[in-house]
Design an enzyme around this catalytic site. Structure first.
Site, PDB file in Angstrom:
ATOM      1  N   LYS A 159     -49.533   1.686  -3.948  1.00  0.00           N
ATOM      2  CA  LYS A 159     -49.373   3.069  -4.426  1.00  0.00           C
ATOM      3  C   LYS A 159     -49.043   3.927  -3.201  1.00  0.00           C
ATOM      4  O   LYS A 159     -49.866   4.688  -2.691  1.00  0.00           O
ATOM      5  CB  LYS A 159     -50.679   3.506  -5.104  1.00  0.00           C
ATOM      6  CG  LYS A 159     -50.475   4.447  -6.256  1.00  0.00           C
ATOM      7  CD  LYS A 159     -51.743   4.579  -7.073  1.00  0.00           C
ATOM      8  CE  LYS A 159     -51.788   5.906  -7.786  1.00  0.00           C
ATOM      9  NZ  LYS A 159     -50.649   6.206  -8.660  1.00  0.00           N
TER      10      LYS A 159
HETATM   11  N1  PPE Z   1     -47.660   3.322 -12.703  1.00  0.00           N
HETATM   12  C1  PPE Z   1     -47.451   4.326 -11.830  1.00  0.00           C
HETATM   13  C2  PPE Z   1     -46.142   4.444 -11.173  1.00  0.00           C
HETATM   14  C3  PPE Z   1     -48.486   5.226 -11.587  1.00  0.00           C
HETATM   15  O1  PPE Z   1     -48.286   6.215 -10.721  1.00  0.00           O
HETATM   16  C4  PPE Z   1     -49.715   5.084 -12.261  1.00  0.00           C
HETATM   17  C5  PPE Z   1     -50.831   6.053 -12.023  1.00  0.00           C
HETATM   18  C6  PPE Z   1     -49.871   4.029 -13.165  1.00  0.00           C
HETATM   19  C7  PPE Z   1     -48.818   3.163 -13.355  1.00  0.00           C
HETATM   20  C8  PPE Z   1     -51.157   3.786 -13.900  1.00  0.00           C
HETATM   21  O2  PPE Z   1     -52.147   3.353 -13.029  1.00  0.00           O
HETATM   22  P1  PPE Z   1     -53.695   3.628 -13.311  1.00  0.00           P
HETATM   23  O3  PPE Z   1     -53.940   5.060 -13.101  1.00  0.00           O
HETATM   24  O4  PPE Z   1     -54.394   2.751 -12.340  1.00  0.00           O
HETATM   25  O5  PPE Z   1     -53.956   3.224 -14.707  1.00  0.00           O
HETATM   26  N2  PPE Z   1     -50.425   7.345 -11.669  1.00  0.00           N
HETATM   27  C9  PPE Z   1     -51.382   8.231 -11.036  1.00  0.00           C
HETATM   28  C10 PPE Z   1     -50.689   9.389 -10.396  1.00  0.00           C
HETATM   29  C11 PPE Z   1     -50.022  10.320 -11.331  1.00  0.00           C
HETATM   30  C12 PPE Z   1     -49.375  11.480 -10.654  1.00  0.00           C
HETATM   31  O6  PPE Z   1     -48.366  11.864 -11.160  1.00  0.00           O
HETATM   32  O7  PPE Z   1     -49.879  12.018  -9.669  1.00  0.00           O
HETATM   33  C13 PPE Z   1     -52.484   8.659 -11.992  1.00  0.00           C
HETATM   34  O8  PPE Z   1     -52.376   8.457 -13.198  1.00  0.00           O
HETATM   35  O9  PPE Z   1     -53.487   9.176 -11.504  1.00  0.00           O
END
Ligand code: PPE
Length: 305
Positions: A159
């Site tokens: 990330k």
């Molecule tokens: N894919 C991406 C690209 C992503 O950024 C997130 C979280 C996910 C999948 C889902 O991951 P999880 O939160 O572990 O279920 N995105 C984070 C950031 C969002 C933002 O725009 O800032 C979030 O959901 O916190």
């Protein structure tokens, strides 16, 4: 979405006033995007604020740093404790939590080896990313003209701050075209994920979600949804999804920490049945799980106290 301030932000081991949590304009990561971050949520539960799967999020932060070759100055246990301390300091029952590890001030140039790593954790109140009624009403999505990162260009499993240039280009393109969210395809054309959420597609009664190899982040919500869906008796698996699967899907939903679980009601102007029964069952179970209302998932709710 605008930020609402809270009293304190954790920076390199201590809580500082919100207004003092500043970095220099020559902070390395500001120029090269080489940091890594997490997005976590704390929810109000009967026992006080609980941080949903906090340890798993901090482990992923460590894994992202490992992929980047960035030495992490704090252990998982130290960052778990620091996150709890920060949430407590806000006095909030529920909030969004944003830990970030970045190369700080003192060195410039692409060589990160001499750079010091700084870590900060901030919390603030934040509503559901795609709207509070995204589960019931559904959002309109568009296949992005932007391709998700190839594994040998920017590792999607980390990330990384800089990875989000790609997400941001896709998100703004979708919004400007009148959609709510973009669906990103991997360089080989398979469905990867959305700009800040993982995607699930129901085909022939089975729920599919793309693997890390297709360019998806290994989402912690994705993982929670898979457990919940299995417990509900649904057939759910990690598998590749083609663009055509989206157009003839029985249901589509997306999930992430910020977005929670949201239905998709349209892809590229083709209607998708919405809200789908499996999506609703999973989304409602997720809402209960994060608030500590389902004993089965109580271990996911890590109390801030
Ligand atoms: N894919 C991406 C690209 C992503 O950024 C997130 C979280 C996910 C999948 C889902 O991951 P999880 O939160 O572990 O279920 N995105 C984070 C950031 C969002 C933002 O725009 O800032 C979030 O959901 O916190």
């Amino acid at each position: 979405m605008p930020i609402t301030t809270t009293p304190k932000i954790w920076m390199n081991g201590s809580l500082v006033d919100w207004a003092d949590a500043k970095v220099h304009v020559l902070t390395h990561t500001l120029h090269y995007g080489t940091g890594t971050f997490e997005g976590i949520r704390a929810y109000e539960t009967d026992k006080g604020p609980a941080i949903f799967r906090l340890t798993d999020h901090i482990k992923r932060l460590h894994n992202s740093a490992q992929i980047l070759g960035m030495p992490m100055p704090y252990s998982v246990d130290e960052l778990v404790a620091a996150t709890k301390e920060t949430v407590r300091s806000t006095g909030l029952q529920s909030c969004y939590v944003r830990p970030i590890a970045y190369y700080g001030y003192g060195e410039m140039g692409l060589n990160t080896l001499p750079c010091k790593v700084d870590v900060a954790i901030a919390c603030w109140p934040w509503g559901a990313f795609l709207g509070d009624d995204a589960l019931e009403k559904g959002v309109r999505a568009k296949i992005s003209s932007w391709t998700r990162h190839d594994h040998n260009i920017m590792p999607p499993a980390a990330k990384t701050v800089g990875n989000y240039v790609n997400s941001s280009l896709a998100k703004v393109e979708a919004l400007k075209a009148g959609y709510d969210e973009a669906i990103m395809l991997a360089p080989n054309g398979l469905v990867a994920e959305c700009t800040g959420e993982n995607i699930f597609v129901v085909r022939n009664g089975k729920i599919l979600t793309p693997p890390l190899s297709a360019g998806a982040l290994e989402g912690i919500t994705q993982n929670s949804v898979m457990t919940i869906a299995k417990d509900l008796g649904f057939d759910i698996r990690v598998d590749n999804i083609a663009r055509s699967d989206l157009y003839i899907a029985e249901e589509i939903f997306v999930c992430g920490t910020a977005a929670e679980v949201g239905s998709v009601r349209e892809v590229d102007n083709r209607p998708v049945p919405c809200p789908g029964p499996m999506t609703m069952a999973i989304g409602q179970a997720y809402r209960r799980a994060v608030r500590g209302q389902d004993k089965k998932y109580a271990h996911w709710c890590e109390l801030a106290k």
